[in-house]
Design an enzyme around this catalytic site. Structure first.
Site, mmCIF file in Angstrom:
data_model
loop_
_atom_site.group_PDB
_atom_site.id
_atom_site.type_symbol
_atom_site.label_atom_id
_atom_site.label_comp_id
_atom_site.label_asym_id
_atom_site.label_seq_id
_atom_site.Cartn_x
_atom_site.Cartn_y
_atom_site.Cartn_z
ATOM 1 N N SER A 87 0.853 -1.186 0.000
ATOM 2 C CA SER A 87 0.000 0.000 0.000
ATOM 3 C C SER A 87 0.886 1.232 0.000
ATOM 4 O O SER A 87 1.780 1.362 0.846
ATOM 5 C CB SER A 87 -0.918 0.024 1.228
ATOM 6 N N GLY A 88 0.634 2.142 -0.929
ATOM 7 C CA GLY A 88 1.440 3.359 -1.014
ATOM 8 C C GLY A 88 1.217 4.290 0.158
ATOM 9 O O GLY A 88 2.173 4.728 0.813
#
Length: 340
Positions: A87-88
């Site tokens: 997940s960024g």
């Protein structure tokens, strides 16, 4: 009674809390195996994410010792319905917490660290000032298109042309010109209804297969994309929003979604390597993105995305594990936790 200490954080509006004390690393030879264990076991995942301690809006990251000797820290992402490979926004929250809470001391104004997510290594560069993190750049996992411009049938919407891609998780990408709904907070409920139908239909009719992650055999998210344009700074800009299962919108521009979109745009010759793309969220927050290079993953043409954003620490929380609590793993009610 046992305590779990969390640092509350968000990246561009998307919650990404970080557990820093009170949880032993789960069993597993790799972070991916540890992530699978947490999902199958459910105890920590449901304790943290379910009401009354959590909610459908919340994501929580568990810090763990890295398995790869190149990494400074490992982290496992827990989202409402999934434990994704990457997940960024969560990685930016994790990097910010590690540095600002002195878990990894800030030694200079340009800190370079390596994080290990379940999906692989993430290179991080953090710009720091007065012991605060001003912005974080991450080199994300290789991203690629799986299906380009495929037709699906969606109940209530009819036939749609969509694409599927991987940007750290699996996405179905939809051009908003085919939906014609303004991406703004007032339309969030309508957008999640539309996008959740598209996700379900795309999963059923197209499916998903990652060449290296066998368990990722479904589509997690739907990204609705406005047409990109050249803004006043002469940069490419595009608004998008991502529907996360069960039915909520990412408040940030979505790092993995932006990576999937970059792969899609590159495939469609809409962007060049090293060209800046400003990915805008439903809240108007943004990630600065570009394609670092093109590579091959299992004979698939892929790109290496770089994303820059900012996270904020908003508080600290201590959760109590009490054997007398009547809701040891919490609960979900469909008034706030939609069914899918």
């Amino acid at each position: 009674m046992r305590n779990i200490k969390l640092i509350s954080a968000n990246c561009c509006g998307e919650v990404g809390d970080v557990i820093i004390e009170g949880v032993e690393p789960p069993p597993g030879k790799t972070l991916l195996e540890q992530s699978y264990f947490l999902k199958k076991n459910k105890k920590l995942w449901e304790f943290i994410l379910n009401e009354p301690r959590g909610g459908v809006f919340k994501h929580v990251n568990l810090l763990v010792p890295p398995k790869n000797p190149k990494a400074d820290m490992g982290f496992i992402i827990m989202e409402p319905m999934d434990l994704p490979p990457m997940s960024g926004s969560n990685s930016i929250c994790v990097a910010t917490v590690l540095l600002e809470k002195n878990i990894i001391p800030i030694k200079n104004s340009n800190m370079k660290i390596t994080l290990e997510a379940p999906g692989g290594l993430i290179e991080v560069e953090a710009e720091c000032e007065n012991q605060k993190v001003k912005k974080v750049s991450i080199t994300n996992l290789p991203s690629f298109v799986v299906d380009l411009d495929k037709n699906i049938s969606v109940p209530g919407l009819g036939d749609l042309t969509v694409s599927t891609a991987y940007g750290g998780d699996s996405f179905v990408l939809v051009n908003n010109s085919d939906i014609n709904i303004e991406i703004k907070p007032e339309n969030a409920d309508k957008i999640v209804d539309i996008c959740s139908k598209i996700t379900k239909s795309a999963s059923e009719q197209l499916g998903f297969k990652h060449p290296q992650l066998d368990n990722l055999n479904y589509i997690s998210f739907c990204m609705l994309m406005d047409k990109p344009f050249i803004n006043s700074l002469d940069n490419l800009e595009g608004k998008n929003t991502v529907c996360i299962r069960p039915k909520k919108l990412d408040r940030s521009p979505c790092g993995t979604g932006s990576s999937a979109r970059l792969a899609y745009m590159y495939k469609k010759n809409q962007i060049k390597i090293q060209q800046l793309f400003e990915s805008k969220s439903i809240l108007g927050t943004s990630f600065e993105c570009y394609i670092k290079e093109e590579i091959a993953i299992s004979n698939i043409k892929a790109i290496v995305p770089v994303l820059t954003g900012q996270a904020w620490i908003t508080g600290e929380q201590t959760l109590y594990l009490d054997e007398n609590n009547p809701f040891p793993q919490g609960y979900r009610l469909t008034d706030t936790w939609p069914s899918i």
